[in-house]
Design an enzyme around this catalytic site. Structure first.
Site, PDB file in Angstrom:
ATOM      1  N   ASP A  43      43.191  39.249 -21.315  1.00  0.00           N
ATOM      2  CA  ASP A  43      44.058  38.454 -20.669  1.00  0.00           C
ATOM      3  C   ASP A  43      43.892  36.959 -20.645  1.00  0.00           C
ATOM      4  O   ASP A  43      42.542  36.580 -20.224  1.00  0.00           O
ATOM      5  CB  ASP A  43      44.134  39.165 -19.128  1.00  0.00           C
ATOM      6  CG  ASP A  43      44.858  38.362 -18.349  1.00  0.00           C
ATOM      7  OD1 ASP A  43      46.291  38.887 -17.909  1.00  0.00           O
ATOM      8  OD2 ASP A  43      44.526  37.205 -17.906  1.00  0.00           O
ATOM      9  N   TYR A  48      45.088  28.299 -19.262  1.00  0.00           N
ATOM     10  CA  TYR A  48      43.463  28.413 -19.494  1.00  0.00           C
ATOM     11  C   TYR A  48      42.989  27.496 -20.676  1.00  0.00           C
ATOM     12  O   TYR A  48      41.832  27.190 -20.626  1.00  0.00           O
ATOM     13  CB  TYR A  48      42.935  29.747 -19.693  1.00  0.00           C
ATOM     14  CG  TYR A  48      43.432  31.118 -18.610  1.00  0.00           C
ATOM     15  CD1 TYR A  48      44.121  30.244 -17.468  1.00  0.00           C
ATOM     16  CD2 TYR A  48      43.357  32.107 -18.735  1.00  0.00           C
ATOM     17  CE1 TYR A  48      44.241  31.250 -16.354  1.00  0.00           C
ATOM     18  CE2 TYR A  48      43.706  33.040 -17.809  1.00  0.00           C
ATOM     19  CZ  TYR A  48      44.277  32.615 -16.783  1.00  0.00           C
ATOM     20  OH  TYR A  48      44.358  33.430 -15.963  1.00  0.00           O
ATOM     21  N   LYS A  73      50.353  34.033 -20.331  1.00  0.00           N
ATOM     22  CA  LYS A  73      51.445  33.667 -19.424  1.00  0.00           C
ATOM     23  C   LYS A  73      51.975  32.149 -19.353  1.00  0.00           C
ATOM     24  O   LYS A  73      51.250  31.406 -20.011  1.00  0.00           O
ATOM     25  CB  LYS A  73      50.463  33.595 -17.798  1.00  0.00           C
ATOM     26  CG  LYS A  73      49.576  34.792 -17.620  1.00  0.00           C
ATOM     27  CD  LYS A  73      48.840  34.430 -16.437  1.00  0.00           C
ATOM     28  CE  LYS A  73      47.683  35.741 -16.493  1.00  0.00           C
ATOM     29  NZ  LYS A  73      46.521  35.534 -17.193  1.00  0.00           N
ATOM     30  N   HIS A 106      53.543  32.492 -14.838  1.00  0.00           N
ATOM     31  CA  HIS A 106      52.270  32.322 -14.264  1.00  0.00           C
ATOM     32  C   HIS A 106      52.353  32.392 -12.865  1.00  0.00           C
ATOM     33  O   HIS A 106      51.338  32.781 -11.928  1.00  0.00           O
ATOM     34  CB  HIS A 106      51.313  31.249 -14.806  1.00  0.00           C
ATOM     35  CG  HIS A 106      49.884  31.265 -14.756  1.00  0.00           C
ATOM     36  ND1 HIS A 106      48.922  30.739 -15.769  1.00  0.00           N
ATOM     37  CD2 HIS A 106      49.123  32.063 -13.795  1.00  0.00           C
ATOM     38  CE1 HIS A 106      47.717  31.110 -15.269  1.00  0.00           C
ATOM     39  NE2 HIS A 106      47.834  31.946 -14.301  1.00  0.00           N
TER      40      HIS A 106
END
Length: 280
Positions: A43, A48, A73, A106
């Site tokens: 994931d 990120y 996401k 997200h």
């Protein structure tokens, strides 16, 4: 590994490896170690900043692509149909793959309806195997799922021993949407590692408090994606399928629910303002 069948028939591992806040320069190493241990669900997210590391590790692993379940996401700054569509193609490139197994919105902010339309188009085009949402609590989840063509397959929300999301879980079950936990171990913000009830149950099973917490969620029908940059912790988090909590133990753990977030509230105006800053 155990799997859950999503509402479109796609099978997803119930235990995955998360890379939230994993520095970009060590993500490839961490994901490679997780895959070597046996994780087959990874994931990540656009926000990120480490999709490239995930893609590189998967590519170099030698594991057939169809044996690995990749989730990413769409971030708020990519909201809206056109921006989201472009971001999906960018994520595919960074992940070095022709398709993403699960794509989530997200956060429930900005033009998430436009984002979802872009995801539906990508799903029909074969770029995505399943689509869903993250951080959508019951009111917004019910609204979205009633006004879209492809129903959300997964909703990823903060869920752990001290915030079990029982109300959200009931509505997700009602609408056949899988419940996935982010921060299943509370990221050290809870009493998980010292709480006497958890410690007592862990001792009885010769397991760690973290393993008890993960096992509790799995037996509650919640998908988990624990994160660690340490190989021994990755292994520990993976070894949760060789024991079962009793009904009595589950009851004791259910009683630990405070129904309060350990992080932030999506209903707090100041929190929402902060997300708006991140969206710019």
């Amino acid at each position: 590994m155990e799997f859950v069948k999503l509402n479109n028939g796609v099978e997803m591992p119930v235990l995955g490896y998360g890379v939230y806040q994993t520095p970009a320069d060590i993500t490839e190493r961490c994901v490679a170690e997780a895959l070597a241990i046996g994780y087959r669900s990874i994931d990540t997210a656009q926000a990120y900043g480490n999709e490239e590391g995930v893609g590189a590790a998967v590519k170099k692993s030698g594991i057939p692509r169809d044996e690995i379940f990749l989730t990413t996401k769409v971030w708020i700054s990519n909201a809206g149909e056109e921006k989201a569509a472009a971001s999906i193609d960018a994520s595919l490139k960074k992940l070095q793959t022709d398709y993403i197994d699960l794509l989530l919105i997200h956060q429930p902010f900005s033009d998430y309806y436009g984002t979802y339309r872009a995801m539906e188009k990508a799903y029909r085009a074969g770029k995505l195997r399943a689509i869903g949402i993250s951080n959508f609590y019951p009111a917004r989840f019910i609204d979205l799922q009633n006004f879209c063509d492809v129903k959300p397959a997964v909703n990823q929300i903060e869920t752990h021993l001290f915030d079990q999301q029982k109300t959200a879980h009931a509505y997700l079950e009602k609408y056949h949407c899988a419940h996935e936990a982010w921060a299943p171990l509370g990221e050290g913000r809870t009493e998980l590692f010292t709480h006497p009830v958890v410690t007592e149950i862990a001792s009885a099973h010769e397991k760690t408090n973290a393993q008890i917490a993960l096992r509790f969620l799995l037996q509650s029908g919640v998908i988990v994606i624990p994160k660690s940059v340490h190989k021994e912790r990755m292994q520990e988090n993976f070894d949760v399928f060789d024991f079962t909590l009793s009904d009595e133990e589950m009851g004791k753990l259910q009683a630990l629910d405070t129904t309060s977030s350990s992080f932030f509230s999506h209903y707090d105006p100041k929190t929402v303002e902060q997300f708006m800053e991140w969206a710019k």
